[in-house]
Design a protein around this motif. Structure first.
Motif, PDB file in Angstrom:
ATOM      1  N   VAL A 251       0.856  -1.184   0.000  1.00 37.83           N
ATOM      2  CA  VAL A 251       0.000   0.000   0.000  1.00 37.83           C
ATOM      3  C   VAL A 251       0.892   1.234   0.000  1.00 37.83           C
ATOM      4  O   VAL A 251       1.866   1.318   0.744  1.00 37.83           O
ATOM      5  CB  VAL A 251      -0.926   0.014   1.238  1.00 37.83           C
ATOM      6  N   THR A 252       0.553   2.202  -0.841  1.00 41.95           N
ATOM      7  CA  THR A 252       1.338   3.430  -0.937  1.00 41.95           C
ATOM      8  C   THR A 252       0.480   4.616  -0.499  1.00 41.95           C
ATOM      9  O   THR A 252      -0.736   4.488  -0.310  1.00 41.95           O
ATOM     10  CB  THR A 252       1.822   3.670  -2.375  1.00 41.95           C
ATOM     11  N   VAL A 253       1.120   5.763  -0.385  1.00 38.05           N
ATOM     12  CA  VAL A 253       0.402   6.981  -0.019  1.00 38.05           C
ATOM     13  C   VAL A 253      -0.617   7.323  -1.095  1.00 38.05           C
ATOM     14  O   VAL A 253      -1.719   7.794  -0.798  1.00 38.05           O
ATOM     15  CB  VAL A 253       1.396   8.141   0.194  1.00 38.05           C
ATOM     16  N   GLU A 254      -0.276   7.066  -2.350  1.00 41.47           N
ATOM     17  CA  GLU A 254      -1.200   7.347  -3.449  1.00 41.47           C
ATOM     18  C   GLU A 254      -2.461   6.498  -3.340  1.00 41.47           C
ATOM     19  O   GLU A 254      -3.563   6.964  -3.655  1.00 41.47           O
ATOM     20  CB  GLU A 254      -0.525   7.113  -4.804  1.00 41.47           C
ATOM     21  N   ASP A 255      -2.313   5.244  -2.908  1.00 43.66           N
ATOM     22  CA  ASP A 255      -3.483   4.381  -2.711  1.00 43.66           C
ATOM     23  C   ASP A 255      -4.403   4.947  -1.630  1.00 43.66           C
ATOM     24  O   ASP A 255      -5.622   4.981  -1.788  1.00 43.66           O
ATOM     25  CB  ASP A 255      -3.062   2.963  -2.320  1.00 43.66           C
ATOM     26  N   ILE A 256      -3.814   5.390  -0.542  1.00 49.01           N
ATOM     27  CA  ILE A 256      -4.592   5.972   0.553  1.00 49.01           C
ATOM     28  C   ILE A 256      -5.290   7.246   0.067  1.00 49.01           C
ATOM     29  O   ILE A 256      -6.466   7.472   0.345  1.00 49.01           O
ATOM     30  CB  ILE A 256      -3.690   6.291   1.762  1.00 49.01           C
ATOM     31  N   GLU A 257      -4.568   8.060  -0.695  1.00 52.82           N
ATOM     32  CA  GLU A 257      -5.140   9.309  -1.191  1.00 52.82           C
ATOM     33  C   GLU A 257      -6.294   9.050  -2.162  1.00 52.82           C
ATOM     34  O   GLU A 257      -7.302   9.746  -2.157  1.00 52.82           O
ATOM     35  CB  GLU A 257      -4.065  10.135  -1.894  1.00 52.82           C
ATOM     36  N   ARG A 258      -6.169   8.010  -2.980  1.00 53.57           N
ATOM     37  CA  ARG A 258      -7.230   7.658  -3.923  1.00 53.57           C
ATOM     38  C   ARG A 258      -8.495   7.210  -3.194  1.00 53.57           C
ATOM     39  O   ARG A 258      -9.612   7.475  -3.647  1.00 53.57           O
ATOM     40  CB  ARG A 258      -6.759   6.551  -4.844  1.00 53.57           C
ATOM     41  N   HIS A 259      -8.335   6.501  -2.084  1.00 51.97           N
ATOM     42  CA  HIS A 259      -9.485   5.967  -1.350  1.00 51.97           C
ATOM     43  C   HIS A 259      -9.980   6.908  -0.245  1.00 51.97           C
ATOM     44  O   HIS A 259     -10.980   6.593   0.412  1.00 51.97           O
ATOM     45  CB  HIS A 259      -9.147   4.608  -0.752  1.00 51.97           C
ATOM     46  N   ALA A 260      -9.289   8.028  -0.048  1.00 49.30           N
ATOM     47  CA  ALA A 260      -9.705   8.986   0.987  1.00 49.30           C
ATOM     48  C   ALA A 260     -11.046   9.608   0.592  1.00 49.30           C
ATOM     49  O   ALA A 260     -11.329   9.817  -0.586  1.00 49.30           O
ATOM     50  CB  ALA A 260      -8.650  10.055   1.153  1.00 49.30           C
ATOM     51  N   LEU A 261     -11.834   9.894   1.588  1.00 51.99           N
ATOM     52  CA  LEU A 261     -13.127  10.527   1.346  1.00 51.99           C
ATOM     53  C   LEU A 261     -12.970  12.004   0.988  1.00 51.99           C
ATOM     54  O   LEU A 261     -13.763  12.559   0.236  1.00 51.99           O
ATOM     55  CB  LEU A 261     -14.009  10.384   2.576  1.00 51.99           C
ATOM     56  N   PHE A 262     -11.926  12.647   1.534  1.00 47.73           N
ATOM     57  CA  PHE A 262     -11.663  14.049   1.256  1.00 47.73           C
ATOM     58  C   PHE A 262     -10.170  14.300   1.413  1.00 47.73           C
ATOM     59  O   PHE A 262      -9.530  13.767   2.312  1.00 47.73           O
ATOM     60  CB  PHE A 262     -12.444  14.947   2.232  1.00 47.73           C
ATOM     61  N   VAL A 263      -9.612  15.122   0.514  1.00 45.72           N
ATOM     62  CA  VAL A 263      -8.199  15.476   0.550  1.00 45.72           C
ATOM     63  C   VAL A 263      -8.093  16.988   0.470  1.00 45.72           C
ATOM     64  O   VAL A 263      -8.665  17.609  -0.425  1.00 45.72           O
ATOM     65  CB  VAL A 263      -7.422  14.840  -0.631  1.00 45.72           C
ATOM     66  N   THR A 264      -7.356  17.591   1.399  1.00 41.09           N
ATOM     67  CA  THR A 264      -7.152  19.033   1.341  1.00 41.09           C
ATOM     68  C   THR A 264      -6.077  19.340   0.299  1.00 41.09           C
ATOM     69  O   THR A 264      -5.280  18.492  -0.047  1.00 41.09           O
ATOM     70  CB  THR A 264      -6.708  19.597   2.692  1.00 41.09           C
ATOM     71  N   THR A 265      -6.077  20.570  -0.159  1.00 41.90           N
ATOM     72  CA  THR A 265      -5.079  20.956  -1.164  1.00 41.90           C
ATOM     73  C   THR A 265      -3.980  21.789  -0.581  1.00 41.90           C
ATOM     74  O   THR A 265      -4.059  22.296   0.488  1.00 41.90           O
ATOM     75  CB  THR A 265      -5.732  21.748  -2.297  1.00 41.90           C
TER      76      THR A 265
END
Length: 76
Positions: free
Chosen positions: A62-76
């Motif tokens: 699992v990578t950070v990109e995987d977590i970011e893809r499955h996150a419900l919301f990501v701040t910019t």
């Protein structure tokens, strides 16, 4: 009726988590994720996600990109 109440409660929790993530991102200048961990919404910074991956908290591969893809919301 009970389903409607559950939906409103879930939407309220989501909005509250997003508000917290935006506030923390503006305060500290870091990227924050709203993710579902163990059945509840958590607001975690990207730095903490990286540390959890290093400590094998998530499955192997699992990578950070995987977590970011499955996150419900990501701040910019």
């Amino acid at each position: 009726m009970f389903r409607i109440i559950k939906r409103y409660y879930a939407a309220w929790r989501y909005r509250r988590a997003v508000r917290k993530a935006r506030r923390l991102a503006a305060l500290f200048g870091m990227k924050y994720y709203v993710i579902n961990l163990n059945g509840s919404l958590k607001v975690v910074p990207k730095r903490t996600v990286k540390e959890l991956i290093k400590r094998r908290r998530f499955r192997k591969g699992v990578t950070v990109e995987d977590i970011e893809r499955h996150a419900l919301f990501v701040t910019t």
